[in-house]
Scaffold this motif. Structure first.
Motif, PDB file in Angstrom:
ATOM      1  N   PRO A  11       0.836  -1.209   0.000  1.00 34.23           N
ATOM      2  CA  PRO A  11       0.000   0.000   0.000  1.00 34.23           C
ATOM      3  C   PRO A  11       0.870   1.257   0.000  1.00 34.23           C
ATOM      4  N   VAL A  12       0.512   2.211  -0.848  1.00 36.00           N
ATOM      5  CA  VAL A  12       1.240   3.475  -0.983  1.00 36.00           C
ATOM      6  C   VAL A  12       0.218   4.601  -1.093  1.00 36.00           C
ATOM      7  N   VAL A  13       0.516   5.744  -0.496  1.00 38.93           N
ATOM      8  CA  VAL A  13      -0.357   6.913  -0.596  1.00 38.93           C
ATOM      9  C   VAL A  13       0.184   7.825  -1.690  1.00 38.93           C
ATOM     10  N   PHE A  14      -0.664   8.107  -2.689  1.00 42.18           N
ATOM     11  CA  PHE A  14      -0.348   9.076  -3.729  1.00 42.18           C
ATOM     12  C   PHE A  14      -1.131  10.338  -3.421  1.00 42.18           C
ATOM     13  N   ARG A  15      -0.419  11.478  -3.292  1.00 43.70           N
ATOM     14  CA  ARG A  15      -1.059  12.751  -2.970  1.00 43.70           C
ATOM     15  C   ARG A  15      -0.982  13.678  -4.170  1.00 43.70           C
ATOM     16  N   ASP A  16      -2.148  14.135  -4.620  1.00 42.52           N
ATOM     17  CA  ASP A  16      -2.235  15.079  -5.730  1.00 42.52           C
ATOM     18  C   ASP A  16      -2.029  16.475  -5.167  1.00 42.52           C
ATOM     19  N   ARG A  17      -0.947  17.112  -5.573  1.00 42.40           N
ATOM     20  CA  ARG A  17      -0.619  18.429  -5.034  1.00 42.40           C
ATOM     21  C   ARG A  17      -1.550  19.509  -5.549  1.00 42.40           C
ATOM     22  N   ALA A  18      -2.074  19.361  -6.766  1.00 42.20           N
ATOM     23  CA  ALA A  18      -2.932  20.394  -7.351  1.00 42.20           C
ATOM     24  C   ALA A  18      -4.309  20.410  -6.686  1.00 42.20           C
ATOM     25  N   ALA A  19      -4.866  19.227  -6.386  1.00 37.56           N
ATOM     26  CA  ALA A  19      -6.213  19.160  -5.827  1.00 37.56           C
ATOM     27  C   ALA A  19      -6.207  18.919  -4.321  1.00 37.56           C
ATOM     28  N   ASP A  20      -5.034  18.694  -3.749  1.00 33.32           N
ATOM     29  CA  ASP A  20      -4.895  18.407  -2.319  1.00 33.32           C
ATOM     30  C   ASP A  20      -5.775  17.218  -1.917  1.00 33.32           C
ATOM     31  N   VAL A  21      -5.631  16.113  -2.676  1.00 29.23           N
ATOM     32  CA  VAL A  21      -6.373  14.882  -2.437  1.00 29.23           C
ATOM     33  C   VAL A  21      -5.363  13.751  -2.360  1.00 29.23           C
ATOM     34  N   ALA A  22      -5.617  12.768  -1.499  1.00 26.63           N
ATOM     35  CA  ALA A  22      -4.713  11.629  -1.360  1.00 26.63           C
ATOM     36  C   ALA A  22      -5.469  10.332  -1.631  1.00 26.63           C
ATOM     37  N   SER A  51      -3.714  14.055 -11.075  1.00 20.75           N
ATOM     38  CA  SER A  51      -4.391  12.766 -10.919  1.00 20.75           C
ATOM     39  C   SER A  51      -5.811  12.926 -11.455  1.00 20.75           C
ATOM     40  N   SER A  52      -6.632  11.923 -11.252  1.00 23.34           N
ATOM     41  CA  SER A  52      -8.017  12.015 -11.725  1.00 23.34           C
ATOM     42  C   SER A  52      -8.789  13.111 -10.987  1.00 23.34           C
ATOM     43  N   ALA A  53      -8.311  13.543  -9.831  1.00 21.34           N
ATOM     44  CA  ALA A  53      -8.993  14.591  -9.074  1.00 21.34           C
ATOM     45  C   ALA A  53      -8.737  15.985  -9.637  1.00 21.34           C
ATOM     46  N   SER A  54      -7.653  16.156 -10.407  1.00 22.57           N
ATOM     47  CA  SER A  54      -7.347  17.497 -10.913  1.00 22.57           C
ATOM     48  C   SER A  54      -7.183  17.553 -12.426  1.00 22.57           C
ATOM     49  N   PRO A  56      -8.191  17.850 -16.230  1.00 24.32           N
ATOM     50  CA  PRO A  56      -9.380  18.418 -16.885  1.00 24.32           C
ATOM     51  C   PRO A  56     -10.255  17.377 -17.575  1.00 24.32           C
ATOM     52  N   ALA A  57      -9.678  16.302 -18.060  1.00 26.75           N
ATOM     53  CA  ALA A  57     -10.479  15.281 -18.749  1.00 26.75           C
ATOM     54  C   ALA A  57     -11.427  14.574 -17.787  1.00 26.75           C
ATOM     55  N   TYR A  58     -11.042  14.444 -16.533  1.00 28.20           N
ATOM     56  CA  TYR A  58     -11.885  13.776 -15.546  1.00 28.20           C
ATOM     57  C   TYR A  58     -12.814  14.734 -14.821  1.00 28.20           C
ATOM     58  N   THR A  59     -12.368  15.977 -14.623  1.00 26.27           N
ATOM     59  CA  THR A  59     -13.169  16.929 -13.854  1.00 26.27           C
ATOM     60  C   THR A  59     -14.136  17.720 -14.714  1.00 26.27           C
ATOM     61  N   GLY A  60     -13.889  17.794 -16.032  1.00 22.53           N
ATOM     62  CA  GLY A  60     -14.746  18.553 -16.928  1.00 22.53           C
ATOM     63  C   GLY A  60     -14.450  20.040 -16.927  1.00 22.53           C
ATOM     64  N   LYS A  61     -13.413  20.457 -16.248  1.00 16.17           N
ATOM     65  CA  LYS A  61     -13.031  21.864 -16.196  1.00 16.17           C
ATOM     66  C   LYS A  61     -11.847  22.085 -17.128  1.00 16.17           C
ATOM     67  N   ALA A  62     -12.100  22.672 -18.279  1.00 11.07           N
ATOM     68  CA  ALA A  62     -11.048  22.916 -19.254  1.00 11.07           C
ATOM     69  C   ALA A  62     -10.238  24.139 -18.866  1.00 11.07           C
ATOM     70  N   ARG A  63      -8.973  24.104 -19.183  1.00 12.47           N
ATOM     71  CA  ARG A  63      -8.106  25.253 -18.945  1.00 12.47           C
ATOM     72  C   ARG A  63      -7.996  26.061 -20.225  1.00 12.47           C
ATOM     73  N   ILE A  64      -7.942  27.368 -20.089  1.00 13.02           N
ATOM     74  CA  ILE A  64      -7.844  28.241 -21.247  1.00 13.02           C
ATOM     75  C   ILE A  64      -6.377  28.335 -21.663  1.00 13.02           C
ATOM     76  N   VAL A  65      -6.120  28.055 -22.925  1.00 11.64           N
ATOM     77  CA  VAL A  65      -4.767  28.124 -23.451  1.00 11.64           C
ATOM     78  C   VAL A  65      -4.633  29.404 -24.256  1.00 11.64           C
ATOM     79  N   ASP A  66      -3.564  30.129 -24.048  1.00  8.89           N
ATOM     80  CA  ASP A  66      -3.330  31.400 -24.713  1.00  8.89           C
ATOM     81  C   ASP A  66      -2.753  31.146 -26.106  1.00  8.89           C
ATOM     82  N   THR A  67      -3.635  30.846 -27.078  1.00 10.33           N
ATOM     83  CA  THR A  67      -3.163  30.592 -28.439  1.00 10.33           C
ATOM     84  C   THR A  67      -2.822  31.880 -29.156  1.00 10.33           C
TER      85      THR A  67
END
Length: 80
Positions: A11-22, A51-54, A56-67
């Motif tokens: 067992p290992v704990v993976f912590r997502d730094r962007a979403a603060d979820v473990a 991770s899946s918590a942060s 965009p493909a899993y959360t549905g929140k797209a990030r705006i890219v400065d094209t």
């Protein structure tokens, strides 16, 4: 299966730094850092950026890219 050729799964704990979820999952990854989990046991800790918590493909929140900025930078660099 032959004995002694496969990595140890633990067992290992993976912590997502962007979403603060473990997440507590089984993995062959190891880390010198540890964390005390909710069940009172201590597990190796591995920090991940996405991770899946942060993601965009899993959360549905797209990030705006400065094209527009990229196009302007290209035109400045290479001209028209």
């Amino acid at each position: 299966m032959r004995h002694g050729i496969h990595p140890v799964s633990r067992p290992v704990v993976f912590r997502d730094r962007a979403a603060d979820v473990a997440f507590l999952v089984r993995s062959t990854a190891d880390s010198p850092r540890t964390i005390e989990w909710q069940d009172g046991n201590t597990y190796p800790l591995i920090d991940v950026e996405t991770s899946s918590a942060s993601h965009p493909a899993y959360t549905g929140k797209a990030r705006i890219v400065d094209t527009a900025g990229r196009v302007e930078r290209f035109n400045r660099r290479y001209g028209r």
